[in-house]
Motif scaffolding. Structure first.
Motif, PDB file in Angstrom:
ATOM      1  N   THR A 125      -3.797   1.982  -5.939  1.00 15.89           N
ATOM      2  CA  THR A 125      -3.536   0.653  -5.406  1.00 15.89           C
ATOM      3  C   THR A 125      -3.352  -0.345  -6.534  1.00 15.89           C
ATOM      4  O   THR A 125      -3.981  -0.224  -7.593  1.00 15.89           O
ATOM      5  CB  THR A 125      -4.682   0.201  -4.473  1.00 15.89           C
ATOM      6  OG1 THR A 125      -4.332  -1.047  -3.860  1.00 15.89           O
ATOM      7  CG2 THR A 125      -6.000   0.052  -5.205  1.00 15.89           C
ATOM      8  N   GLN A 149      -0.170   1.831  -2.963  1.00 20.79           N
ATOM      9  CA  GLN A 149      -0.437   0.653  -2.128  1.00 20.79           C
ATOM     10  C   GLN A 149      -0.273  -0.613  -2.965  1.00 20.79           C
ATOM     11  O   GLN A 149      -0.845  -0.735  -4.038  1.00 20.79           O
ATOM     12  CB  GLN A 149      -1.866   0.734  -1.576  1.00 20.79           C
ATOM     13  CG  GLN A 149      -2.281  -0.506  -0.787  1.00 20.79           C
ATOM     14  CD  GLN A 149      -3.651  -0.362  -0.176  1.00 20.79           C
ATOM     15  OE1 GLN A 149      -3.781   0.098   0.951  1.00 20.79           O
ATOM     16  NE2 GLN A 149      -4.687  -0.756  -0.905  1.00 20.79           N
ATOM     17  N   LEU A 256       3.356   1.112   0.112  1.00 23.05           N
ATOM     18  CA  LEU A 256       2.949   0.075   1.053  1.00 23.05           C
ATOM     19  C   LEU A 256       3.194  -1.262   0.386  1.00 23.05           C
ATOM     20  O   LEU A 256       2.580  -1.576  -0.646  1.00 23.05           O
ATOM     21  CB  LEU A 256       1.472   0.215   1.419  1.00 23.05           C
ATOM     22  CG  LEU A 256       1.052   1.331   2.395  1.00 23.05           C
ATOM     23  CD1 LEU A 256       1.700   1.131   3.749  1.00 23.05           C
ATOM     24  CD2 LEU A 256       1.322   2.701   1.854  1.00 23.05           C
ATOM     25  N   SER A 301      -1.526  -0.625   7.792  1.00 23.45           N
ATOM     26  CA  SER A 301      -1.187   0.073   6.548  1.00 23.45           C
ATOM     27  C   SER A 301      -1.886   1.418   6.473  1.00 23.45           C
ATOM     28  O   SER A 301      -1.308   2.412   6.010  1.00 23.45           O
ATOM     29  CB  SER A 301      -1.542  -0.789   5.337  1.00 23.45           C
ATOM     30  OG  SER A 301      -2.917  -1.101   5.306  1.00 23.45           O
TER      31      SER A 301
END
Length: 316
Positions: A125, A149, A256, A301
């Motif tokens: 992420t 992400q 994402l 998500s």
């Protein structure tokens, strides 16, 4: 140490994984799904790490528990010098080392009898989302899939000049010079309000990153605590460009992308999707920190990640 949830969906175990630096271990958690009447084996495994200046205590357990409950093995780790892993000086960002730590944990996972060495997935992420994209382009890693992400994929432009930015850059230059002669780092806050000294200073950075802190003390970035990240880490954002290898991506990658992301520009995510047919971009509303656990966009998500995993790397 291990523990099993009351629902008996997974077992979590603490691990120490030897890093490339002799004597320095990566602190990690291993999650195994509970399979009635049998010992887990040949599981697909997801290797996970956090983003810039963060550590695994900051909401990564939420994701790992969800994935393990679906039937995946998971290993969550902290980089050298960060979180509960070994390494000195503390809280120093080194992109090459962080990428190498991912490779180390991937290799470790492939050597474990519970996991299928041909079905390794990586997850990251923010800054680690950039690492995931970089590693997904390394064909020799033979990854099955990857999830990035709200990834940092390079900057579109130089941040607007302000007194806070100028002071941070000057501290960054001083940090480079000080460390070049063997002295310790100069530290600045990793997250600060706009106009203040700090590395991440977008309007949502300070409140956003603290929103994913579960308990006080897990992210030492409070007022008066300047010893959080080396000042020269600000240059990592200028010189690190994961999109540079985007055309070489060798496995399916789910990205994402919050459409109003100003910390990690959304245009870079759309650019990556145009560069490689392997990239699946899933756009969500909101800003950079609006899809972590506890936010309105988290369920959507998370559902997109699960759908991707079940399609690309089914657990059975």
């Amino acid at each position: 140490m291990s523990s099993t949830t009351t629902e008996q969906k997974f077992v979590k175990t603490d691990l120490k994984i030897s890093s490339k630096t002799p004597g320095w271990n990566l602190d990690a958690w291993k999650y195994l799904p509970t399979i009635a009447g049998s010992q887990p084996k040949d599981l697909p495994v997801i290797v996970m790490a956090h983003g810039f200046s963060a550590n695994k205590l900051m909401s990564l357990a939420d994701y790992a528990e969800e994935f393990a409950s679906l039937g995946y093995g998971v290993i969550v780790f902290d980089y050298r010098r960060w979180g509960t892993s070994d390494g000195k000086p503390r809280n120093v960002v080194n992109v090459s080392d962080q990428l190498e730590d991912y490779r180390t944990v991937i290799k470790f996972a492939r050597q474990q009898p519970e996991f299928d060495p041909q079905r390794v997935v990586i997850w990251g992420t923010s800054f680690a989302g950039g690492h995931v994209v970089t590693l997904a382009s390394e064909q020799e890693l033979n990854l099955k899939a990857a999830i990035a992400q709200c990834p940092f994929l390079g900057q579109d432009s130089t941040p607007p000049l302000s007194w806070g930015v100028l002071r941070t850059v000057l501290k960054g230059v001083a940090d480079v010079l000080k460390r070049a002669v063997g002295l310790g780092p100069i530290y600045v806050p990793a997250a600060a309000h706009p106009g203040r000294v700090g590395v991440m200073t977008t309007p949502d950075s300070y409140d956003g990153i603290h929103a994913i802190v579960k308990q006080k003390g897990q992210y030492p970035n409070e007022a008066g605590c300047s010893r959080h990240v080396n000042a020269s880490s600000i240059f990592a954002f200028q010189y690190y460009n994961p999109n540079a290898t985007g055309a070489k991506i060798a496995c399916p990658v789910k990205v994402l992308g919050p459409k109003e992301d100003v910390l990690c520009p959304h245009d870079r995510k759309k650019q990556l999707a145009r560069m490689s047919s392997q990239v699946e971009l899933y756009e969500v509303p909101g800003g950079h920190f609006d899809l972590y656990p506890g936010t309105p966009n988290y369920p959507e998500s998370l559902a997109a990640m699960k759908e991707f995993l079940l399609k690309r790397v089914p657990p059975t």
